[in-house]
Write a protein that holds these residues in place. Structure first.
Motif, short mmCIF file in Angstrom:
data_model
loop_
_atom_site.label_atom_id
_atom_site.label_comp_id
_atom_site.label_asym_id
_atom_site.label_seq_id
_atom_site.Cartn_x
_atom_site.Cartn_y
_atom_site.Cartn_z
N ILE A 138 0.90 -1.24 0.02
CA ILE A 138 0.14 -0.03 0.04
C ILE A 138 0.95 1.25 -0.11
O ILE A 138 1.79 1.23 0.77
CB ILE A 138 -0.92 -0.11 1.27
CG1 ILE A 138 -1.70 -1.24 1.05
CG2 ILE A 138 -1.79 1.29 1.37
CD1 ILE A 138 -2.50 -1.36 2.53
N ASP A 139 0.57 2.13 -0.89
CA ASP A 139 1.28 3.45 -0.93
C ASP A 139 1.34 4.10 0.20
O ASP A 139 0.34 4.19 0.91
CB ASP A 139 0.68 4.18 -2.21
CG ASP A 139 1.59 5.26 -2.37
OD1 ASP A 139 3.06 5.15 -3.02
OD2 ASP A 139 1.47 6.56 -2.01
N ARG A 140 2.75 4.63 0.55
CA ARG A 140 2.80 5.54 1.97
C ARG A 140 2.05 6.72 1.96
O ARG A 140 1.74 7.10 2.93
CB ARG A 140 4.45 5.66 1.94
CG ARG A 140 4.76 6.93 1.16
CD ARG A 140 6.31 7.02 1.30
NE ARG A 140 7.14 6.08 0.89
CZ ARG A 140 8.13 5.16 1.65
NH1 ARG A 140 8.17 5.58 2.94
NH2 ARG A 140 8.48 4.22 1.15
N SER A 141 1.42 7.38 0.83
CA SER A 141 0.51 8.32 0.83
C SER A 141 -0.64 8.12 1.82
O SER A 141 -1.07 8.98 2.54
CB SER A 141 0.35 8.94 -0.52
OG SER A 141 -0.64 7.94 -1.08
N PHE A 142 -0.88 6.88 1.80
CA PHE A 142 -2.37 6.33 2.34
C PHE A 142 -1.74 6.01 3.83
O PHE A 142 -2.69 6.70 4.78
CB PHE A 142 -3.22 5.40 1.72
CG PHE A 142 -3.47 5.70 0.39
CD1 PHE A 142 -4.66 6.47 0.07
CD2 PHE A 142 -3.03 4.87 -0.88
CE1 PHE A 142 -5.20 6.72 -1.16
CE2 PHE A 142 -3.64 4.91 -2.03
CZ PHE A 142 -4.48 6.02 -2.19
N VAL A 143 -0.82 5.59 3.89
CA VAL A 143 -0.47 5.10 5.43
C VAL A 143 0.08 6.22 6.01
O VAL A 143 -0.27 6.10 7.33
CB VAL A 143 0.77 4.00 5.30
CG1 VAL A 143 1.17 3.43 6.70
CG2 VAL A 143 0.22 2.71 4.46
N ASN A 144 0.66 7.28 5.59
CA ASN A 144 1.20 8.24 6.41
C ASN A 144 -0.14 9.21 6.88
O ASN A 144 0.13 9.80 7.67
CB ASN A 144 2.05 9.17 5.70
CG ASN A 144 3.53 8.52 5.43
OD1 ASN A 144 3.71 7.56 6.05
ND2 ASN A 144 4.09 9.04 4.40
N GLU A 145 -1.18 9.13 6.33
CA GLU A 145 -2.43 9.65 6.70
C GLU A 145 -3.67 9.01 7.46
O GLU A 145 -4.69 9.36 7.79
CB GLU A 145 -2.98 10.49 5.48
CG GLU A 145 -1.98 11.28 4.68
CD GLU A 145 -2.79 12.17 3.39
OE1 GLU A 145 -3.85 11.53 2.98
OE2 GLU A 145 -1.89 12.85 2.79
N ILE A 146 -2.93 7.73 7.67
CA ILE A 146 -4.17 6.86 8.40
C ILE A 146 -4.76 7.38 9.72
O ILE A 146 -5.79 7.08 10.08
CB ILE A 146 -3.74 5.41 8.49
CG1 ILE A 146 -4.45 4.56 8.35
CG2 ILE A 146 -2.51 5.39 9.58
CD1 ILE A 146 -4.12 2.93 8.40
N VAL A 147 -3.89 7.97 10.33
CA VAL A 147 -4.28 8.70 11.86
C VAL A 147 -5.25 10.13 11.44
O VAL A 147 -6.09 10.00 12.27
CB VAL A 147 -2.86 9.00 12.46
CG1 VAL A 147 -3.21 9.63 13.89
CG2 VAL A 147 -2.04 7.78 12.96
N THR A 148 -4.56 10.66 10.59
CA THR A 148 -5.40 11.95 10.20
C THR A 148 -6.70 12.00 9.32
O THR A 148 -7.60 12.82 9.48
CB THR A 148 -4.46 12.97 10.02
OG1 THR A 148 -3.80 12.62 8.69
CG2 THR A 148 -3.48 13.20 11.13
N SER A 149 -6.61 10.83 8.49
CA SER A 149 -7.71 10.84 7.50
C SER A 149 -8.64 9.71 7.59
O SER A 149 -7.97 8.79 7.37
CB SER A 149 -6.98 10.97 6.00
OG SER A 149 -7.80 10.70 5.08
N GLU A 150 -9.72 9.96 7.75
CA GLU A 150 -11.05 8.87 7.54
C GLU A 150 -10.98 8.03 6.32
O GLU A 150 -10.94 6.94 6.22
CB GLU A 150 -12.31 9.31 8.15
CG GLU A 150 -13.39 8.23 7.93
CD GLU A 150 -13.02 7.19 9.09
OE1 GLU A 150 -13.77 6.08 8.74
OE2 GLU A 150 -12.25 7.43 10.09
N THR A 151 -10.82 9.01 5.20
CA THR A 151 -10.73 8.30 3.82
C THR A 151 -9.47 7.59 3.78
O THR A 151 -9.67 6.26 3.25
CB THR A 151 -10.69 9.67 2.97
OG1 THR A 151 -11.92 10.39 3.03
CG2 THR A 151 -10.78 9.14 1.40
N SER A 152 -8.40 7.86 4.12
CA SER A 152 -7.44 6.82 3.89
C SER A 152 -7.36 5.62 4.74
O SER A 152 -6.95 4.63 4.38
CB SER A 152 -5.93 7.69 4.55
OG SER A 152 -5.74 8.83 3.53
#
Length: 186
Positions: A138-152
Motif C-alpha cells: 500500500i502506497d505510503r501516501s495512504f499509510v502516512n495519513e491513516i491517523v488523520t484521514s478517515e478516507t485514507s
C-alpha cells in the motif's frame, strides 16, 4: 572533467534521467546482482534474509528478464524463494501481455512478486487476478495519513480486505518501517 560535487543523490533525482537515457534495465540488473551478492554473504554467515528489489518498466518489458534473474540467482547461489521483485502498479498496465508472461516465468522459478505503490495507479482488479502476485504494498501516501484521514483509513482497510480475499500479503509502506500483514488480521 572534475569529481562529482553533488555527493550522494536520492533515486528520485537520477532515475528519471536514467529512464530517459534508456539505461534502467542495466541499472536493475546491476542492483539485482549486487543485492544477491550481499544476500549470499549473509547466507554464508548463517543468516537467510529475504531480498526485495524494485524493477523498472524497462525490465518488465524485457522478454529475457526471467533468464537474467535465473542466471543472477545461480551465480550468487541464492534460492529464488528469497527474492521478491516489486513492480509499480502502473508498470503492469503498460503491456499486459508481456508483463503477464514475464511475471509468470518469475513466479514459476519461485520468485515472489509484489505490486508496489498499490492504490495510486490505474490498474483494473480484473488484471490483478490475472498476475501471479504474492503481495500488495500500500502506497505510503495512504499509510502516512491513516491517523488523520478517515478516507485514507477506509482505503487502507479496503485494500487489506481485498488482498486477504485473494490470499495476498499486505505491506503498509510508511516513513519509518514496513509492516507486513499476513493472514487476515487488520
Amino acid at each position: 572533467m572534475g569529481a562529482p560535487k553533488a555527493g550522494l543523490l536520492a533515486p528520485g533525482v537520477f532515475l528519471g534521467i536514467a529512464q530517459d537515457m534508456g539505461v534502467m534495465a542495466s541499472i536493475d540488473q546491476w542492483v539485482l546482482r549486487q543485492s544477491l551478492k550481499y544476500c549470499a554473504q549473509l547466507m554464508a554467515a548463517g543468516k537467510e534474509v529475504p531480498l526485495s528489489i524494485n524493477l523498472s518498466v524497462d525490465s518488465l518489458a524485457d522478454m529475457y528478464l526471467a533468464e537474467r534473474v535465473a542466471a543472477a540467482l545461480e551465480d550468487a547461489n541464492v534460492p529464488a524463494r528469497l527474492l521478491e521483485v516489486e513492480i509499480p502498479e502502473g508498470t503492469l498496465m503498460r503491456d499486459v501481455g508481456a508483463s503477464g508472461k514475464v511475471l509468470a516465468e518469475l513466479h514459476a522459478m519461485g520468485v515472489r512478486i509484489s505490486i508496489d505503490d498499490f492504490g495510486t495507479g490505474y490498474s483494473s482488479f480484473a488484471y490483478l487476478a490475472q498476475f501471479p502476485v504474492h503481495a500488495l504494498k500500500i502506497d505510503r501516501s495512504f499509510v502516512n495519513e491513516i491517523v488523520t484521514s478517515e478516507t485514507s483509513r477506509k482505503i487502507v482497510r479496503g485494500i487489506v480486505r481485498l488482498a486477504h480475499s485473494l490470499s495476498l500479503e499486505v505491506v503498509a509502506e510508511g516513513r519509518r518501517a514496513n509492516r507486513r500483514w499476513g493472514g487476515c488480521a487488520e
